[in-house]
Motif scaffolding. Structure first.
Motif, PDB file in Angstrom:
ATOM      1  N   UNK A  42       1.848  45.513  18.692  1.00  0.00           N
ATOM      2  CA  UNK A  42       1.071  44.431  18.083  1.00  0.00           C
ATOM      3  C   UNK A  42       0.712  44.703  16.625  1.00  0.00           C
ATOM      4  N   UNK A  43       0.561  45.988  16.290  1.00  0.00           N
ATOM      5  CA  UNK A  43       0.241  46.331  14.901  1.00  0.00           C
ATOM      6  C   UNK A  43       1.369  45.980  13.941  1.00  0.00           C
ATOM      7  N   UNK A  44       2.562  45.718  14.488  1.00  0.00           N
ATOM      8  CA  UNK A  44       3.713  45.391  13.638  1.00  0.00           C
ATOM      9  C   UNK A  44       3.754  43.910  13.251  1.00  0.00           C
ATOM     10  N   UNK A  45       2.871  43.101  13.812  1.00  0.00           N
ATOM     11  CA  UNK A  45       2.933  41.658  13.567  1.00  0.00           C
ATOM     12  C   UNK A  45       2.953  41.313  12.076  1.00  0.00           C
ATOM     13  N   UNK A  46       2.074  41.875  11.244  1.00  0.00           N
ATOM     14  CA  UNK A  46       2.111  41.507   9.820  1.00  0.00           C
ATOM     15  C   UNK A  46       3.437  41.848   9.149  1.00  0.00           C
ATOM     16  N   UNK A  47       4.059  42.942   9.572  1.00  0.00           N
ATOM     17  CA  UNK A  47       5.327  43.357   8.972  1.00  0.00           C
ATOM     18  C   UNK A  47       6.472  42.456   9.447  1.00  0.00           C
ATOM     19  N   UNK A  48       6.410  42.049  10.706  1.00  0.00           N
ATOM     20  CA  UNK A  48       7.420  41.110  11.206  1.00  0.00           C
ATOM     21  C   UNK A  48       7.257  39.756  10.521  1.00  0.00           C
ATOM     22  N   UNK A  49       6.024  39.331  10.312  1.00  0.00           N
ATOM     23  CA  UNK A  49       5.792  38.090   9.573  1.00  0.00           C
ATOM     24  C   UNK A  49       6.329  38.206   8.154  1.00  0.00           C
ATOM     25  N   UNK A  50       6.115  39.354   7.537  1.00  0.00           N
ATOM     26  CA  UNK A  50       6.607  39.563   6.172  1.00  0.00           C
ATOM     27  C   UNK A  50       8.131  39.492   6.125  1.00  0.00           C
TER      28      UNK A  50
END
Length: 221
Positions: A42-50
């Motif tokens: 879940x912590x990867x969400x901002x990076x996946x959005x990016x």
């Protein structure tokens, strides 16, 4: 547009983000996003959005798959970070919401399906409206929301962009296949739209897809 995410503190996430930052080719970038998505953090969400902003379709597909795999936990972050300037990133984010089908995204999907200037965004949104998990809404709320959504799907069937009409067919087929969508008036409107596309649409792909939807729905109990 959302700012780039801060450096990660999660020990498992950090090397994946470093690999993403160091990717020097389009192929390496796709691989780095795939690895990030596969971690299901879940912590990867901002990076996946990016990654949706990279102008790299392979990376965007991998990011969408990663977001969808995380499930409903990504819905609110996507809605909070959806890109108002980059229509490509917005289309990919809308596609992720469409595949997840969480009813919390309904208002956003209605807004972009009915008013976004980008055909790819409208296509993802109108498909997503039909694919919502309608059964998760209380019956009274569900019926009111469906009365709002069906006219948008009907309108999309006459959109000037064939990709939007194609998305509308998929959305309508999903909507009509959902056992909780029982309003006869609304269902008749959607069936009529499919029949009109079979008969009148100028694009062969749309006529064939509409016919397939009608044939498939005839087998639904």
């Amino acid at each position: 547009m959302a700012d780039s995410p801060s450096p990660p503190s999660n020990a498992e996430l950090a090397p994946l983000v470093r690999a993403l930052d160091k990717a020097g080719t389009a192929i390496a970038l796709v691989g780095a996003v795939r690895d990030l998505a596969a971690a299901k953090l879940p912590e990867a969400i901002p990076y996946l959005m990016d990654a949706l902003k990279f102008n790299n379709p392979g990376a965007a597909v991998a990011a969408v798959e990663g977001l969808v795999a995380l499930g409903t936990v990504v819905v609110e972050p996507i809605m909070a970070q959806i890109d108002g300037y980059n229509y490509g990133a917005r289309a990919w984010a809308t596609r992720a919401l469409s595949e997840i089908g969480d009813p919390r995204a309904l208002d956003l999907m209605v807004a972009v399906a009915d008013g976004d200037f980008s055909p790819s965004v409208r296509r993802s949104a109108v498909k997503g409206l039909g694919c919502l998990r309608w059964q998760e809404l209380p019956s009274g709320v569900r019926h009111n929301q469906q009365r709002q959504v069906v006219p948008i799907m009907v309108k999309a069937c006459t959109d000037g962009e064939w990709v939007v009409r194609y998305g509308a067919i998929a959305g309508i087929q999903a909507f009509l296949s959902n056992p909780t969508t029982q309003d006869r008036e609304l269902r008749n409107q959607l069936f009529d739209s499919l029949k009109q596309m079979v008969k009148n649409d100028g694009d062969l792909a749309i006529r064939l897809r509409s016919r397939y939807a009608l044939e498939s729905l005839s087998m639904v109990p």
